[in-house]
Scaffold this motif. Structure first.
Motif, PDB file in Angstrom:
ATOM      1  N   ASN A 105      32.070  55.804 -66.360  1.00 35.00           N
ATOM      2  CA  ASN A 105      32.481  56.498 -67.579  1.00 35.00           C
ATOM      3  C   ASN A 105      33.883  57.094 -67.441  1.00 35.00           C
ATOM      4  OD1 ASN A 105      32.077  57.268 -70.241  1.00 35.00           O
ATOM      5  ND2 ASN A 105      31.304  59.298 -69.657  1.00 35.00           N
ATOM      6  N   ILE A 106      34.793  56.300 -66.864  1.00 36.89           N
ATOM      7  CA  ILE A 106      36.185  56.716 -66.735  1.00 36.89           C
ATOM      8  C   ILE A 106      37.093  55.645 -67.323  1.00 36.89           C
ATOM      9  CG2 ILE A 106      35.810  58.170 -64.705  1.00 36.89           C
ATOM     10  CD1 ILE A 106      36.850  55.870 -62.974  1.00 36.89           C
ATOM     11  N   ASP A 107      38.305  56.036 -67.679  1.00 36.86           N
ATOM     12  CA  ASP A 107      39.276  55.123 -68.271  1.00 36.86           C
ATOM     13  C   ASP A 107      39.944  54.316 -67.161  1.00 36.86           C
ATOM     14  OD1 ASP A 107      41.341  53.835 -69.589  1.00 36.86           O
ATOM     15  OD2 ASP A 107      41.800  55.552 -70.875  1.00 36.86           O
ATOM     16  N   SER A 108      39.747  53.002 -67.187  1.00 39.30           N
ATOM     17  CA  SER A 108      40.283  52.138 -66.127  1.00 39.30           C
ATOM     18  C   SER A 108      41.807  52.108 -66.111  1.00 39.30           C
ATOM     19  CB  SER A 108      39.745  50.713 -66.279  1.00 39.30           C
ATOM     20  OG  SER A 108      40.148  50.153 -67.527  1.00 39.30           O
ATOM     21  N   ALA A 109      42.447  52.505 -67.200  1.00 35.36           N
ATOM     22  CA  ALA A 109      43.910  52.485 -67.265  1.00 35.36           C
ATOM     23  C   ALA A 109      44.532  53.565 -66.391  1.00 35.36           C
ATOM     24  CB  ALA A 109      44.371  52.655 -68.709  1.00 35.36           C
ATOM     25  N   TYR A 110      43.736  54.575 -66.037  1.00 40.09           N
ATOM     26  CA  TYR A 110      44.275  55.713 -65.290  1.00 40.09           C
ATOM     27  C   TYR A 110      43.580  55.906 -63.942  1.00 40.09           C
ATOM     28  CZ  TYR A 110      46.176  56.733 -69.886  1.00 40.09           C
ATOM     29  OH  TYR A 110      46.829  56.629 -71.086  1.00 40.09           O
ATOM     30  N   SER A 111      42.923  54.871 -63.473  1.00 40.59           N
ATOM     31  CA  SER A 111      42.213  54.973 -62.203  1.00 40.59           C
ATOM     32  C   SER A 111      42.598  53.821 -61.286  1.00 40.59           C
ATOM     33  CB  SER A 111      40.700  54.963 -62.430  1.00 40.59           C
ATOM     34  OG  SER A 111      40.009  55.276 -61.236  1.00 40.59           O
ATOM     35  N   THR A 112      42.253  53.952 -60.024  1.00 45.67           N
ATOM     36  CA  THR A 112      42.421  52.883 -59.053  1.00 45.67           C
ATOM     37  C   THR A 112      41.261  52.978 -58.073  1.00 45.67           C
ATOM     38  OG1 THR A 112      43.991  51.807 -57.528  1.00 45.67           O
ATOM     39  CG2 THR A 112      43.868  54.223 -57.436  1.00 45.67           C
ATOM     40  N   GLY A 113      40.913  51.861 -57.432  1.00 46.91           N
ATOM     41  CA  GLY A 113      39.739  51.904 -56.567  1.00 46.91           C
ATOM     42  C   GLY A 113      39.742  50.838 -55.496  1.00 46.91           C
ATOM     43  N   LEU A 114      39.059  51.137 -54.405  1.00 43.51           N
ATOM     44  CA  LEU A 114      38.948  50.234 -53.265  1.00 43.51           C
ATOM     45  C   LEU A 114      37.502  49.759 -53.125  1.00 43.51           C
ATOM     46  CD1 LEU A 114      41.023  52.368 -50.720  1.00 43.51           C
ATOM     47  CD2 LEU A 114      41.851  50.480 -52.157  1.00 43.51           C
ATOM     48  N   THR A 115      37.325  48.600 -52.530  1.00 45.57           N
ATOM     49  CA  THR A 115      35.981  48.071 -52.286  1.00 45.57           C
ATOM     50  C   THR A 115      35.790  47.814 -50.801  1.00 45.57           C
ATOM     51  OG1 THR A 115      36.784  45.822 -52.711  1.00 45.57           O
ATOM     52  CG2 THR A 115      35.739  46.989 -54.541  1.00 45.57           C
ATOM     53  N   THR A 116      34.546  47.875 -50.359  1.00 46.87           N
ATOM     54  CA  THR A 116      34.252  47.731 -48.937  1.00 46.87           C
ATOM     55  C   THR A 116      32.782  47.391 -48.738  1.00 46.87           C
ATOM     56  OG1 THR A 116      34.251  48.895 -46.799  1.00 46.87           O
ATOM     57  CG2 THR A 116      33.801  50.212 -48.751  1.00 46.87           C
ATOM     58  N   LEU A 117      32.470  46.867 -47.572  1.00 44.06           N
ATOM     59  CA  LEU A 117      31.078  46.655 -47.196  1.00 44.06           C
ATOM     60  C   LEU A 117      30.502  47.883 -46.501  1.00 44.06           C
ATOM     61  CD1 LEU A 117      31.189  42.968 -45.883  1.00 44.06           C
ATOM     62  CD2 LEU A 117      30.723  43.801 -48.176  1.00 44.06           C
ATOM     63  N   ALA A 118      31.351  48.821 -46.129  1.00 43.54           N
ATOM     64  CA  ALA A 118      30.886  50.043 -45.466  1.00 43.54           C
ATOM     65  C   ALA A 118      30.068  50.898 -46.440  1.00 43.54           C
ATOM     66  CB  ALA A 118      32.070  50.845 -44.933  1.00 43.54           C
ATOM     67  N   THR A 163      46.749  50.091 -52.896  1.00 39.74           N
ATOM     68  CA  THR A 163      46.666  48.659 -52.596  1.00 39.74           C
ATOM     69  C   THR A 163      45.615  47.956 -53.453  1.00 39.74           C
ATOM     70  OG1 THR A 163      45.052  49.044 -50.829  1.00 39.74           O
ATOM     71  CG2 THR A 163      47.384  49.006 -50.203  1.00 39.74           C
ATOM     72  N   SER A 164      45.019  48.662 -54.394  1.00 43.54           N
ATOM     73  CA  SER A 164      43.922  48.125 -55.188  1.00 43.54           C
ATOM     74  C   SER A 164      44.369  47.017 -56.137  1.00 43.54           C
ATOM     75  CB  SER A 164      43.284  49.249 -56.010  1.00 43.54           C
ATOM     76  OG  SER A 164      42.291  48.755 -56.888  1.00 43.54           O
ATOM     77  N   LYS A 165      43.412  46.153 -56.520  1.00 45.57           N
ATOM     78  CA  LYS A 165      43.622  45.179 -57.586  1.00 45.57           C
ATOM     79  C   LYS A 165      43.592  45.856 -58.949  1.00 45.57           C
ATOM     80  CE  LYS A 165      43.717  41.440 -54.986  1.00 45.57           C
ATOM     81  NZ  LYS A 165      44.951  40.624 -54.856  1.00 45.57           N
ATOM     82  N   LEU A 166      43.163  47.104 -58.983  1.00 49.30           N
ATOM     83  CA  LEU A 166      43.131  47.885 -60.216  1.00 49.30           C
ATOM     84  C   LEU A 166      44.283  48.891 -60.183  1.00 49.30           C
ATOM     85  CD1 LEU A 166      41.662  48.797 -62.849  1.00 49.30           C
ATOM     86  CD2 LEU A 166      40.367  50.404 -61.411  1.00 49.30           C
ATOM     87  N   ASN A 167      45.310  48.637 -61.000  1.00 46.99           N
ATOM     88  CA  ASN A 167      46.483  49.520 -61.068  1.00 46.99           C
ATOM     89  C   ASN A 167      47.114  49.732 -59.692  1.00 46.99           C
ATOM     90  OD1 ASN A 167      46.098  49.929 -63.899  1.00 46.99           O
ATOM     91  ND2 ASN A 167      44.495  51.411 -63.421  1.00 46.99           N
ATOM     92  N   GLY A 168      47.207  48.655 -58.935  1.00 48.79           N
ATOM     93  CA  GLY A 168      47.832  48.737 -57.625  1.00 48.79           C
ATOM     94  C   GLY A 168      49.340  48.948 -57.729  1.00 48.79           C
TER      95      GLY A 168
END
Length: 336
Positions: free
Chosen positions: A79-92, A35-40
């Protein structure tokens, strides 16, 4: 930044704790849904995934910047390639992550969850908080690693099973929506990623609730959500076993109640503090609230709900609890 490896999956995926980020480096080829904005969406080329805590400085920065661009920058910092990763953000906080592994024979499911539910818990169908707005961040974030090979349709089914399991966890804890009188089914800003192993010879075609994979997914997610909620906001089965906590789901102006109370307020509150966690009082309170729920959902006629609620309340030996329940019954059944 010092990397600390603190978990490895059965296929040797490496999970690192990086202070403000949980980072997972895949050591097999993985496909997934995010569901990420990065490669969702769907991809066959994921090499890593992360869950990232947003500081107040980050939040201020994102007021005027794109979330996707921010996640790309965070990939650079890792130090990772953003084209092949995905990530979530949170306040936790990442220190409050919960990792749960469930397995059966050669099948393994790992669920990593961070969770905060005090201010953003919501029930699907509650009144919307906004029409469309950028820059909102996940509150219950879960990353799921499956060691078997799943096609896109099965990944989507796994995603659905995991979402239902999150709702089960919140309902087991009786966590209320902050926007209605119902129980929460999630928060308004949750994130979820599910990955399978493209190198596995074990291809699974069903991740629904009748399948063993579905059972493992649901069990892992349910347990990890409960543990993460307890770590982050100290909500647990024990904290929820409280008559006042249960009553708070149906909110009323308690000041009005005390203004009309013909009893010494200090004495009343002291007795209430003694009585609110007694199991008999919790059970009676829950029974009355269940009847209010049934009436609100048009499952029981008003007269029957009122009669039964009053009869149950008559058996309450705690004067403070009995008074409060009478107030709730009058407002939510008798006056409606």
């Amino acid at each position: 930044m010092k990397d600390r490896l603190f978990f490895q999956s059965s296929v040797n995926d490496e999970i690192y704790y990086l202070k403000d980020t949980i980072f997972v480096k895949f050591n097999v080829k993985r496909n997934g849904i995010s569901t990420s904005k990065l490669n969702g969406g769907f991809s066959n080329n994921f090499k890593s995934v992360f869950n990232h805590h947003l500081s107040q400085e980050n939040i201020d920065y994102l007021e005027n910047h794109d979330v996707g661009d921010y996640l790309i920058q965070h990939c650079w910092s890792l130090n990772i390639d953003s084209a092949y990763s995905t990530g979530l953000t949170t306040l936790a906080r990442m220190k409050n992550v919960s990792i749960v592994t469930k397995s059966f024979k050669s099948l393994e499911v790992v669920a990593l969850t961070t969770a905060g539910v005090r201010t953003n818990a919501v029930r699907a169908g509650d009144p919307a908080a906004y029409y469309e707005e950028n820059g909102r961040f996940g509150t219950i974030n879960t990353i799921i690693l499956i060691n078997a090979h799943l096609g896109y349709e099965t990944l989507l089914e796994a995603f659905m099973t995991a979402t239902e399991a999150k709702t089960v966890a919140l309902n087991d804890l009786k966590i209320p929506s902050q926007y209605s009188n119902g129980y929460a089914t999630g928060t308004g800003t949750d994130g979820l990623c599910v990955f399978s192993n493209l190198e596995s010879s074990n291809t699974i075609t069903n991740a629904g609730k009748h399948s063993k994979l579905g059972e493992l997914i649901a069990s892992a997610v349910c347990e990890s959500v409960k543990k993460a909620v307890k770590k982050q906001v100290w909500i647990s089965e024990n904290s929820q076993s409280n008559a006042l906590v249960r009553l708070n789901r149906y909110t009323l102006d308690i000041n009005e109640f005390y203004d009309n109370l013909d009893y010494d307020k200090d004495l009343f509150i002291r007795q209430l503090q003694k009585d609110m966690k007694k199991q008999e009082n919790v059970a009676i309170t829950t029974s009355v609230l269940n009847l209010i729920d049934e009436f609100e959902n048009n499952l029981i006629e008003k007269e029957d709900a009122l009669k039964l609620a009053c009869r149950i309340n008559e058996n309450c030996s705690s004067y403070p609890i009995k008074c409060l329940l009478e107030y709730w019954i009058n407002y939510f059944i008798h006056l409606h």
